[in-house]
Write a protein that holds these residues in place. Structure first.
Motif, PDB file in Angstrom:
ATOM      1  N   PRO A 117      14.134  38.062   8.157  1.00  0.00           N
ATOM      2  CA  PRO A 117      15.341  38.488   7.453  1.00  0.00           C
ATOM      3  C   PRO A 117      15.867  39.786   8.029  1.00  0.00           C
ATOM      4  O   PRO A 117      15.107  40.639   8.477  1.00  0.00           O
ATOM      5  CB  PRO A 117      14.869  38.672   6.004  1.00  0.00           C
ATOM      6  N   ALA A 118      17.188  39.940   8.006  1.00  0.00           N
ATOM      7  CA  ALA A 118      17.810  41.108   8.629  1.00  0.00           C
ATOM      8  C   ALA A 118      17.345  42.411   8.013  1.00  0.00           C
ATOM      9  O   ALA A 118      17.349  43.449   8.654  1.00  0.00           O
ATOM     10  CB  ALA A 118      19.335  40.994   8.523  1.00  0.00           C
ATOM     11  N   GLU A 119      16.930  42.371   6.732  1.00  0.00           N
ATOM     12  CA  GLU A 119      16.575  43.620   6.073  1.00  0.00           C
ATOM     13  C   GLU A 119      15.132  44.036   6.314  1.00  0.00           C
ATOM     14  O   GLU A 119      14.694  45.052   5.825  1.00  0.00           O
ATOM     15  CB  GLU A 119      16.834  43.507   4.567  1.00  0.00           C
ATOM     16  N   ASP A 120      14.352  43.246   7.050  1.00  0.00           N
ATOM     17  CA  ASP A 120      12.961  43.624   7.290  1.00  0.00           C
ATOM     18  C   ASP A 120      12.501  43.039   8.615  1.00  0.00           C
ATOM     19  O   ASP A 120      11.879  41.992   8.666  1.00  0.00           O
ATOM     20  CB  ASP A 120      12.070  43.112   6.152  1.00  0.00           C
ATOM     21  N   ARG A 121      12.825  43.715   9.686  1.00  0.00           N
ATOM     22  CA  ARG A 121      12.424  43.188  10.977  1.00  0.00           C
ATOM     23  C   ARG A 121      12.409  44.280  12.033  1.00  0.00           C
ATOM     24  O   ARG A 121      13.057  45.311  11.907  1.00  0.00           O
ATOM     25  CB  ARG A 121      13.367  42.075  11.427  1.00  0.00           C
ATOM     26  N   ILE A 122      11.644  44.011  13.086  1.00  0.00           N
ATOM     27  CA  ILE A 122      11.678  44.840  14.275  1.00  0.00           C
ATOM     28  C   ILE A 122      12.784  44.300  15.162  1.00  0.00           C
ATOM     29  O   ILE A 122      12.796  43.123  15.508  1.00  0.00           O
ATOM     30  CB  ILE A 122      10.323  44.816  14.999  1.00  0.00           C
ATOM     31  N   GLY A 123      13.744  45.140  15.500  1.00  0.00           N
ATOM     32  CA  GLY A 123      14.904  44.675  16.234  1.00  0.00           C
ATOM     33  C   GLY A 123      14.856  44.964  17.716  1.00  0.00           C
ATOM     34  O   GLY A 123      15.829  44.776  18.415  1.00  0.00           O
ATOM     35  N   GLY A 124      13.737  45.417  18.233  1.00  0.00           N
ATOM     36  CA  GLY A 124      13.632  45.721  19.645  1.00  0.00           C
ATOM     37  C   GLY A 124      12.677  46.880  19.849  1.00  0.00           C
ATOM     38  O   GLY A 124      12.057  47.371  18.909  1.00  0.00           O
ATOM     39  N   PRO A 149       6.404  46.085  26.107  1.00  0.00           N
ATOM     40  CA  PRO A 149       6.589  45.977  24.664  1.00  0.00           C
ATOM     41  C   PRO A 149       7.106  47.270  24.040  1.00  0.00           C
ATOM     42  O   PRO A 149       7.745  47.254  23.011  1.00  0.00           O
ATOM     43  CB  PRO A 149       5.181  45.639  24.156  1.00  0.00           C
ATOM     44  N   GLY A 150       6.835  48.424  24.695  1.00  0.00           N
ATOM     45  CA  GLY A 150       7.347  49.698  24.201  1.00  0.00           C
ATOM     46  C   GLY A 150       6.456  50.319  23.150  1.00  0.00           C
ATOM     47  O   GLY A 150       5.852  49.637  22.334  1.00  0.00           O
ATOM     48  N   ASP A 151       6.361  51.652  23.174  1.00  0.00           N
ATOM     49  CA  ASP A 151       5.547  52.371  22.201  1.00  0.00           C
ATOM     50  C   ASP A 151       6.325  52.706  20.940  1.00  0.00           C
ATOM     51  O   ASP A 151       5.740  53.057  19.914  1.00  0.00           O
ATOM     52  CB  ASP A 151       5.018  53.669  22.818  1.00  0.00           C
ATOM     53  N   VAL A 152       7.662  52.628  21.009  1.00  0.00           N
ATOM     54  CA  VAL A 152       8.515  52.919  19.859  1.00  0.00           C
ATOM     55  C   VAL A 152       9.364  51.690  19.570  1.00  0.00           C
ATOM     56  O   VAL A 152       9.992  51.131  20.470  1.00  0.00           O
ATOM     57  CB  VAL A 152       9.424  54.135  20.132  1.00  0.00           C
ATOM     58  N   VAL A 153       9.375  51.249  18.305  1.00  0.00           N
ATOM     59  CA  VAL A 153      10.152  50.075  17.922  1.00  0.00           C
ATOM     60  C   VAL A 153      11.273  50.483  16.976  1.00  0.00           C
ATOM     61  O   VAL A 153      11.216  51.534  16.333  1.00  0.00           O
ATOM     62  CB  VAL A 153       9.262  49.002  17.251  1.00  0.00           C
ATOM     63  N   LEU A 154      12.296  49.639  16.909  1.00  0.00           N
ATOM     64  CA  LEU A 154      13.422  49.855  16.011  1.00  0.00           C
ATOM     65  C   LEU A 154      13.225  48.962  14.794  1.00  0.00           C
ATOM     66  O   LEU A 154      13.176  47.744  14.910  1.00  0.00           O
ATOM     67  CB  LEU A 154      14.729  49.523  16.728  1.00  0.00           C
ATOM     68  N   LEU A 155      13.106  49.575  13.629  1.00  0.00           N
ATOM     69  CA  LEU A 155      12.740  48.861  12.409  1.00  0.00           C
ATOM     70  C   LEU A 155      13.846  48.979  11.366  1.00  0.00           C
ATOM     71  O   LEU A 155      14.353  50.072  11.112  1.00  0.00           O
ATOM     72  CB  LEU A 155      11.436  49.446  11.855  1.00  0.00           C
ATOM     73  N   THR A 156      14.224  47.836  10.780  1.00  0.00           N
ATOM     74  CA  THR A 156      15.211  47.819   9.702  1.00  0.00           C
ATOM     75  C   THR A 156      14.531  47.361   8.419  1.00  0.00           C
ATOM     76  O   THR A 156      13.853  46.335   8.401  1.00  0.00           O
ATOM     77  CB  THR A 156      16.375  46.868  10.035  1.00  0.00           C
ATOM     78  N   LEU A 157      14.703  48.129   7.344  1.00  0.00           N
ATOM     79  CA  LEU A 157      14.084  47.813   6.057  1.00  0.00           C
ATOM     80  C   LEU A 157      15.098  47.972   4.935  1.00  0.00           C
ATOM     81  O   LEU A 157      16.019  48.791   5.033  1.00  0.00           O
ATOM     82  CB  LEU A 157      12.896  48.741   5.788  1.00  0.00           C
TER      83      LEU A 157
END
Length: 222
Positions: free
Chosen positions: A132-139, A145-153
């Motif tokens: 769901p758009a409100e709870d996911r890692i977006g990149g 894979p990257g040490d920092v992720v973009l998170l939407t909650l």
């Protein structure tokens, strides 16, 4: 979420890593044991050697409890058979299949199986289909894979006037933007969060669970 991934190639291994790192229960299947070498040493999911459309293998992978199934092998036939089994026999809610043949892709879209053509296939595309758009890692940021992720909650129900500063922790997470009533803006230092807001954060990969817990705790503190 329990997710079963069929195929541990480049995309399958990255997808399994992303989902497991964000706290999901992940099983990744491949007929070639060597494919599991693509998984990181600290992979939190479970590799399973077997045929991706074999029902005994799927049962061992926990397909009956799965909320998501992704078929990302190199062959259309394997992906189609596995995806249809997950959808029609086991009733998995979210099923995504990699289909190279655009004619087949159109047919399976009509049958309720989300398909992505090879040219469009990325880990981010799959995550958009599964989570769901409100709870996911977006990149992710950085190489691989990257040490920092973009998170939407989503800010939970009952929150009113929580300080935005509560979600920025030095060395762990930074609140980059807030979406409210369809508009996204960079928060001001004295900004307040409300129930229904969506917060967009840059998070250290191993701190994702802690940030999710911190957002959930806003409702308790309200």
């Amino acid at each position: 979420m329990h997710a079963v991934i069929a195929g541990c190639g480049r995309v399958g291994s990255q997808l399994a890593t992303e989902l497991a790192a964000s706290g999901n229960d992940v099983v990744v299947i491949d007929k070639d044991r060597r494919a599991f070498r693509r998984l990181p040493d600290d992979f939190a999911g479970r590799p399973l050697h077997g045929i991706v459309f074999d029902r005994a293998t799927l049962e061992e992978a926990g397909i009956r409890q799965a909320q998501a199934f992704v078929a990302v092998t190199s062959g259309d036939n394997s992906n189609v058979v596995a995806a249809r089994s997950a959808r029609d026999h086991y009733g998995v809610e979210h099923v995504v299949a990699r289909i190279y043949d655009p004619t087949r892709a159109a047919i399976y879209e009509r049958l309720g199986i989300t398909t992505v053509a090879s040219a469009q296939w990325t880990v981010e595309e799959v995550l958009r289909a599964l989570l769901p758009a409100e709870d996911r890692i977006g990149g992710s940021l950085g190489p691989g894979p990257g040490d920092v992720v973009l998170l939407t909650l989503a800010v939970p129900h009952g929150v009113r006037g929580a300080p935005v500063s509560a979600l920025t922790v030095a060395g762990e997470s930074v609140l980059a933007a807030v979406t409210r009533e369809g508009r996204t803006a960079v928060p001001v230092a004295a900004g307040l969060l409300e129930s229904g807001d969506r917060v967009h954060l840059a998070v250290k990969r191993d701190g994702v669970d802690a940030v999710r817990a911190r957002v959930a705790a806003l409702a308790v503190e309200a």
